[in-house]
Design a protein around this motif. Structure first.
Motif, PDB file in Angstrom:
ATOM      1  N   SER A 283       0.842  -1.190  -0.043  1.00 14.09           N
ATOM      2  CA  SER A 283      -0.055  -0.129  -0.084  1.00 14.09           C
ATOM      3  C   SER A 283       0.910   1.011   0.028  1.00 14.09           C
ATOM      4  O   SER A 283       1.822   1.379   0.712  1.00 14.09           O
ATOM      5  CB  SER A 283      -1.090   0.032   1.143  1.00 14.09           C
ATOM      6  OG  SER A 283      -1.640   1.099   1.239  1.00 14.09           O
ATOM      7  N   GLY A 284       0.531   2.319  -0.803  1.00 12.71           N
ATOM      8  CA  GLY A 284       1.321   3.542  -1.024  1.00 12.71           C
ATOM      9  C   GLY A 284       2.597   3.495  -1.836  1.00 12.71           C
ATOM     10  O   GLY A 284       3.430   4.192  -1.980  1.00 12.71           O
ATOM     11  N   LYS A 287       1.173   2.254  -6.863  1.00 14.99           N
ATOM     12  CA  LYS A 287       0.498   1.471  -8.220  1.00 14.99           C
ATOM     13  C   LYS A 287      -0.157   2.147  -8.756  1.00 14.99           C
ATOM     14  O   LYS A 287      -0.216   2.000 -10.099  1.00 14.99           O
ATOM     15  CB  LYS A 287       0.047   0.248  -7.359  1.00 14.99           C
ATOM     16  CG  LYS A 287       0.755  -0.602  -6.571  1.00 14.99           C
ATOM     17  CD  LYS A 287       0.067  -2.113  -6.044  1.00 14.99           C
ATOM     18  CE  LYS A 287      -1.001  -1.406  -4.912  1.00 14.99           C
ATOM     19  NZ  LYS A 287      -0.552  -0.828  -3.660  1.00 14.99           N
ATOM     20  N   THR A 288      -1.324   3.044  -8.278  1.00 15.87           N
ATOM     21  CA  THR A 288      -2.217   3.766  -8.729  1.00 15.87           C
ATOM     22  C   THR A 288      -1.510   4.926  -9.758  1.00 15.87           C
ATOM     23  O   THR A 288      -1.780   4.982 -10.530  1.00 15.87           O
ATOM     24  CB  THR A 288      -3.113   4.173  -7.739  1.00 15.87           C
ATOM     25  OG1 THR A 288      -3.812   3.185  -6.933  1.00 15.87           O
ATOM     26  CG2 THR A 288      -4.057   5.396  -8.392  1.00 15.87           C
ATOM     27  N   PHE A 289      -0.503   5.519  -9.031  1.00 16.46           N
ATOM     28  CA  PHE A 289       0.280   6.375  -9.577  1.00 16.46           C
ATOM     29  C   PHE A 289       0.734   5.901 -10.856  1.00 16.46           C
ATOM     30  O   PHE A 289       0.615   6.748 -12.116  1.00 16.46           O
ATOM     31  CB  PHE A 289       1.513   7.075  -8.520  1.00 16.46           C
ATOM     32  CG  PHE A 289       1.893   8.199  -9.127  1.00 16.46           C
ATOM     33  CD1 PHE A 289       1.360   9.558  -8.400  1.00 16.46           C
ATOM     34  CD2 PHE A 289       2.864   8.416  -9.760  1.00 16.46           C
ATOM     35  CE1 PHE A 289       1.910  10.774  -8.920  1.00 16.46           C
ATOM     36  CE2 PHE A 289       3.477   9.809 -10.202  1.00 16.46           C
ATOM     37  CZ  PHE A 289       2.917  10.943  -9.546  1.00 16.46           C
ATOM     38  N   LYS A 311     -11.849   1.045  -5.239  1.00 15.32           N
ATOM     39  CA  LYS A 311     -11.603   2.390  -4.185  1.00 15.32           C
ATOM     40  C   LYS A 311     -11.850   3.620  -4.214  1.00 15.32           C
ATOM     41  O   LYS A 311     -11.782   4.572  -3.895  1.00 15.32           O
ATOM     42  CB  LYS A 311     -10.270   1.990  -3.576  1.00 15.32           C
ATOM     43  CG  LYS A 311     -10.044   0.892  -2.939  1.00 15.32           C
ATOM     44  CD  LYS A 311      -8.745   0.616  -2.201  1.00 15.32           C
ATOM     45  CE  LYS A 311      -7.512   0.814  -3.058  1.00 15.32           C
ATOM     46  NZ  LYS A 311      -6.231   0.942  -2.364  1.00 15.32           N
ATOM     47  N   GLN A 573      -1.972  -5.558  -4.172  1.00 15.22           N
ATOM     48  CA  GLN A 573      -1.180  -5.464  -3.012  1.00 15.22           C
ATOM     49  C   GLN A 573      -0.664  -6.897  -2.479  1.00 15.22           C
ATOM     50  O   GLN A 573       0.412  -6.887  -2.057  1.00 15.22           O
ATOM     51  CB  GLN A 573      -1.873  -4.766  -1.836  1.00 15.22           C
ATOM     52  CG  GLN A 573      -2.082  -3.576  -2.125  1.00 15.22           C
ATOM     53  CD  GLN A 573      -2.888  -3.186  -0.712  1.00 15.22           C
ATOM     54  OE1 GLN A 573      -2.694  -3.617   0.246  1.00 15.22           O
ATOM     55  NE2 GLN A 573      -3.566  -1.899  -0.695  1.00 15.22           N
ATOM     56  N   VAL A 643       9.538   5.780 -12.031  1.00 14.48           N
ATOM     57  CA  VAL A 643       8.151   6.490 -12.819  1.00 14.48           C
ATOM     58  C   VAL A 643       8.156   7.827 -12.313  1.00 14.48           C
ATOM     59  O   VAL A 643       8.038   8.259 -11.112  1.00 14.48           O
ATOM     60  CB  VAL A 643       6.823   5.653 -12.216  1.00 14.48           C
ATOM     61  CG1 VAL A 643       5.682   6.331 -12.734  1.00 14.48           C
ATOM     62  CG2 VAL A 643       6.903   4.306 -12.559  1.00 14.48           C
ATOM     63  N   THR A 655      -2.743  11.483  -5.291  1.00 15.72           N
ATOM     64  CA  THR A 655      -4.011  10.936  -4.342  1.00 15.72           C
ATOM     65  C   THR A 655      -3.519  10.761  -2.897  1.00 15.72           C
ATOM     66  O   THR A 655      -4.517  10.539  -2.229  1.00 15.72           O
ATOM     67  CB  THR A 655      -3.840   9.049  -4.780  1.00 15.72           C
ATOM     68  OG1 THR A 655      -2.570   8.532  -4.347  1.00 15.72           O
ATOM     69  CG2 THR A 655      -4.231   8.848  -6.146  1.00 15.72           C
ATOM     70  N   ASP A 656      -2.577  11.202  -2.497  1.00 17.32           N
ATOM     71  CA  ASP A 656      -2.201  11.408  -0.907  1.00 17.32           C
ATOM     72  C   ASP A 656      -3.233  12.641  -0.617  1.00 17.32           C
ATOM     73  O   ASP A 656      -3.553  13.416  -1.312  1.00 17.32           O
ATOM     74  CB  ASP A 656      -0.846  11.693  -0.649  1.00 17.32           C
ATOM     75  CG  ASP A 656       0.037  10.652  -0.370  1.00 17.32           C
ATOM     76  OD1 ASP A 656      -0.672   9.401  -0.438  1.00 17.32           O
ATOM     77  OD2 ASP A 656       1.366  10.745  -0.429  1.00 17.32           O
TER      78      ASP A 656
HETATM   79  N1  LIG Z   1       6.170   7.929  -8.965  1.00 15.73           N
HETATM   80  C1  LIG Z   1       6.043   8.632  -8.280  1.00 15.73           C
HETATM   81  N2  LIG Z   1       6.393   9.931  -8.239  1.00 15.73           N
HETATM   82  C2  LIG Z   1       6.048  10.906  -7.259  1.00 15.73           C
HETATM   83  N3  LIG Z   1       5.044  10.579  -6.258  1.00 15.73           N
HETATM   84  C3  LIG Z   1       4.500   9.436  -6.119  1.00 15.73           C
HETATM   85  C4  LIG Z   1       4.920   8.453  -7.020  1.00 15.73           C
HETATM   86  N4  LIG Z   1       4.459   7.336  -6.813  1.00 15.73           N
HETATM   87  C5  LIG Z   1       3.679   7.498  -5.931  1.00 15.73           C
HETATM   88  N5  LIG Z   1       3.774   8.660  -5.404  1.00 15.73           N
HETATM   89  C6  LIG Z   1       3.011   9.212  -4.226  1.00 15.73           C
HETATM   90  O1  LIG Z   1       2.636   8.469  -3.395  1.00 15.73           O
HETATM   91  C7  LIG Z   1       1.133   8.473  -3.398  1.00 15.73           C
HETATM   92  C8  LIG Z   1       0.492   7.158  -3.141  1.00 15.73           C
HETATM   93  O2  LIG Z   1       0.861   6.264  -4.309  1.00 15.73           O
HETATM   94  P1  LIG Z   1      -0.306   5.318  -4.806  1.00 15.73           P
HETATM   95  O3  LIG Z   1      -1.615   6.027  -4.404  1.00 15.73           O
HETATM   96  O4  LIG Z   1      -0.120   5.232  -6.408  1.00 15.73           O
HETATM   97  O5  LIG Z   1      -0.342   4.160  -4.145  1.00 15.73           O
HETATM   98  P2  LIG Z   1      -0.888   2.623  -4.012  1.00 15.73           P
HETATM   99  O6  LIG Z   1       0.180   1.621  -4.195  1.00 15.73           O
HETATM  100  O7  LIG Z   1      -1.796   2.591  -5.335  1.00 15.73           O
HETATM  101  O8  LIG Z   1      -1.390   2.720  -2.724  1.00 15.73           O
HETATM  102  P3  LIG Z   1      -2.735   1.625  -2.296  1.00 15.73           P
HETATM  103  O9  LIG Z   1      -2.287   0.100  -2.633  1.00 15.73           O
HETATM  104  O10 LIG Z   1      -3.016   2.021  -0.997  1.00 15.73           O
HETATM  105  O11 LIG Z   1      -3.902   1.803  -3.499  1.00 15.73           O
HETATM  106  C9  LIG Z   1       0.825   9.134  -4.554  1.00 15.73           C
HETATM  107  O12 LIG Z   1      -0.357  10.210  -4.178  1.00 15.73           O
HETATM  108  C10 LIG Z   1       1.699  10.307  -4.665  1.00 15.73           C
HETATM  109  O13 LIG Z   1       1.892  11.247  -4.043  1.00 15.73           O
END
Ligand SMILES: Nc1ncnc2c1ncn2[C@@H]1O[C@H](COP(=O)(O)OP(=O)(O)OP(=O)(O)O)[C@@H](O)[C@H]1O
Ligand SMILES: [Mg+2]
Length: 668
Positions: A283-284, A287-289, A311, A573, A643, A655-656
């Protein structure tokens, strides 16, 4: 108003012109600097103890009006270990040697094969006579024997035109604004590359010529004693200016590799075994980014993407893109029917181009869904889903299609009566005729419920009817019956990206809804228009591994989607969950592309074992990988990927929660 705008515009133009003039002046100054001095150790005899002089004391000083003075020193790679490899120049590019910069310049000239062969023949004769002069078992003889064997096999490669000989000059230029910094930087670098089996040579006394050789003006940029003759294969290894460590050179730039070079990812590359992918990470981890970067840039090269979003993570991005986001959980929102089937092309090569209604696929999916509804609600320790119950559910669903005359025949899906009534109605009212023929009404969950109820003497059917009753329109809450419906009309043809959101549903309904949406998009989007590349993304993919039927259905999608030119993209995840079931392993096997972001300790061992990661790679994914940093693997190639979004993309993807928001490092 107009005038003011006009004035502003003029001012802007003036600013641009001014900046351009400044840039030009600076560029000119570098080409024609105000001072350009080559310094040799003897020039510094007064200030420097000559005995301490090293090669670094040969340098060129370049002075300009508008910039700091800068010092340059050139060296050449004279020799490297026996074999070249693709990363041998990486230490120079990473350049972590202190306060300075490294530039590399490679000059190539193909040598005449005839002349090369003559030279090799002479060398072989020399080595042979050398052998004859020496004692048979001396160490020297062994060395010469080996060298002779090397030369002969090289001659063979050139003779057969497997290789060509190429004259290569690899020049390494170090520079700094301070002469002491430059010396320190260059010495550190030299120590470092010595460890890497490389030998450097300096063009002492000809530093200025060497520096000028780096500019594209010199007719002959080679200094003879600083050249090597390399074979084509070794030369290929020198090309670090390519496309990262993946061999792709098209598609989109997903981010940077470990040296900051752009990393291209072509999801539909012809050499790929399939187009599917999986993104794993805790988580975090980003992935979504990552998925949003992928989707956004893919849209710019014409790739269409549908996203199932349990979500609600993608809502902001999709809406900011001006694309449709269908919230399936909203009480007044769009609806989809779990029994929808559609026409598609036969995957069987013998029936290529033939169309049919894929009832089997529809039944498999619907059955898996009904099993899931039952499992979620069955009383503990009861086992409703006996073998006979499963068969009965299968048969009951099939009967629903039969009752409506919907068969594998593509004509059977159209409602010609409705079309006729519509057009007659239009004629009578003087309206335009709608020439598209609508589909027949599809079976619905309450039809399935009624069909079970009608089996009055079948006890199992009655029990199952009771369990699924809550999902029917008459069964209770509005929320749990949202999938007992005919589907809304969706216009997906125009949008480059669209999303199906489920965030408003409770956990149980979400688990069911995710799968319903994926199944629906498979039939209505992924398996249609088979000549157009497209992508279907679904988040929280580990959920599908909970039931063997859902997992099997998904595995089947992964196996068949290449035919439809669709990339199935699972985001998850929980890696370990995938490796626990055969279907999960099947999905992994059918995903050419895998992106690993930061991992959870509990998953790392299975990730490491499943993908033969080295200990270093595993440690990297567990500890080092920050947000958006990971490993991308495509069939047998892999690379580190960072990325990186543009500042504008960063605004779209964030997304934060705003309070925790950190500035984008790449925005500066
Ligand atoms: N490549 C990136 N460059 C800059 N910031 C990033 C990057 N990837 C992620 N982040 C930061 O981290 C935050 C969380 O990332 P993200 O929502 O993609 O996590 P996730 O793996 O999808 O988490 P979850 O499993 O909880 O959905 C993003 O909103 C952004 O602020
Ligand atoms: Mg996410």
């Amino acid at each position: 108003m107009f005038k003011r705008k006009h004035k502003k515009h003029k001012k802007k133009v003036a600013q641009v012109v001014e900046q351009e003039a400044k840039d030009f002046e600076e560029a000119l100054e570098l080409l024609v600097p105000s001072t350009l001095i080559e310094t040799l150790p003897r020039d510094q005899i007064d200030t420097l103890d000559q005995s301490k002089a090293t090669f670094n004391n040969y340098y060129v000083e370049v002075g300009t009006q508008s910039r700091h003075r800068r010092y340059f020193t050139s060296q050449y790679i004279q020799k490297f270990g026996k074999y070249s490899n693709a990363t041998m120049l990486d230490p120079f590019l990473i350049g972590e040697f202190g306060k300075g910069d490294t530039d590399i310049c490679i000059h190539l000239k193909k040598l005449d094969d005839r002349a090369t062969l003559d030279k090799l023949n002479r060398k072989i004769r020399g080595q042979e006579s050398d052998l004859m002069m020496n004692d048979a078992d001396s160490g020297r003889t062994m060395d010469v024997t080996e060298a002779l064997r090397d030369t002969m096999s090289k001659r063979e490669r050139i003779r057969q035109k497997i290789e060509s000989n190429i004259e290569v000059s690899i020049q390494v230029l170090t520079s700094s604004n301070d002469i002491d910094d430059l010396n320190r930087y260059t010495n550190t670098m030299n120590r470092n590359v010595l460890n890497n089996d490389m030998m450097m040579g300096t063009p002492d006394g000809r530093q200025l010529k060497a520096l000028k050789n780096m500019l594209p003006f010199t007719a002959n940029p080679f200094i003879k004693e600083h050249c090597m003759a390399l074979e084509t294969t070794n030369v290929a290894d020198l090309f670090l200016f390519g496309n990262g460590t993946l061999s792709h050179n098209g598609g989109i730039v997903l981010g940077d590799d470990h040296l900051g070079r752009p990393l291209y990812f072509d999801n539909f590359h012809k050499d790929m075994e399939n187009y599917n992918m999986i993104i794993f990470g805790r988580s975090g981890a980003g992935k979504t980014f990552t998925t949003e970067v992928l989707t956004h840039r893919s849209a710019h090269i014409g790739l269409k993407t549908g996203i199932v979003d349990p979500k609600g993570d993608y809502r902001r991005f999709i809406k900011a893109m001006g694309c449709p986001y269908f919230d399936l959980s909203s009480p007044t929102g769009h609806r989809i029917n779990i029994f929808d089937v559609d026409i598609e092309e036969h995957t069987d090569p013998e029936r290529e181009g033939q169309l049919y209604v894929n009832i089997d696929e529809g039944v498999q999916g619907a059955k898996a869904l009904i099993f899931r509804m039952i499992r979620v609600n069955e009383p503990e320790n009861s086992s409703i889903l006996t073998a006979t119950a499963r068969a009965m559910i299968d048969q009951t669903i099939r009967q629903l299609y039969t009752d409506r005359g919907i068969t594998r025949d593509p004509n059977s899906i159209y409602d010609y009566d409705a079309a006729k009534a519509n057009s007659e109605g239009a004629l009578e009212n003087g309206q335009d005729m709608n020439l598209t023929t609508p589909y027949k009404k599809m079976p619905q969950l309450s039809d399935f419920y009624e069909a079970l109820r009608a089996k009055t003497s079948n006890k199992e059917a009655q029990t199952i009817a009771e369990v699924i009753f809550i999902y029917t329109r008459n069964g209770g809450s509005e929320v749990s019956s949202i999938f007992d419906t005919q589907s809304s009309t969706f216009n997906l043809s125009r949008a480059p990206i669209f999303g199906f959101g489920l965030s408003g549903l409770d956990e149980q309904m979400k688990k069911i809804g995710m799968f319903i949406a994926t199944k629906w998009l498979s039939a209505k989007f992924a398996r249609k228009n088979r000549h157009i590349p497209k992508r279907l993304i679904f988040d929280e993919a580990q959920e599908a591994m909970e039931d063997p039927e859902t997992a099997s259905w998904l595995e089947n999608q992964y196996r068949t989607m290449r035919f439809f030119n669709t990339s199935m993209c699972a985001i998850t995840q929980g890696f370990e969950v995938f490796t626990r079931v055969d279907q999960g392993l099947g999905i992994l096997k059918n995903s050419s592309t895998k992106i690993f972001l930061k991992q959870e300790a509990i998953d790392i061992d299975s990730v490491k074992n499943s993908f033969d990661l080295s200990e270093g790679e595993a440690q990297f994914l567990l500890y080092t990988a920050e947000k958006g940093l990971g490993i991308i693997r495509i069939d047998n190639e892999s690379s580190i990927v960072k990325v990186r979004a543009t500042p504008k993309e960063f605004q779209l993807f964030q997304t934060d929660p705003p309070r925790k928001r950190k500035p984008n490092p790449s925005a500066s």
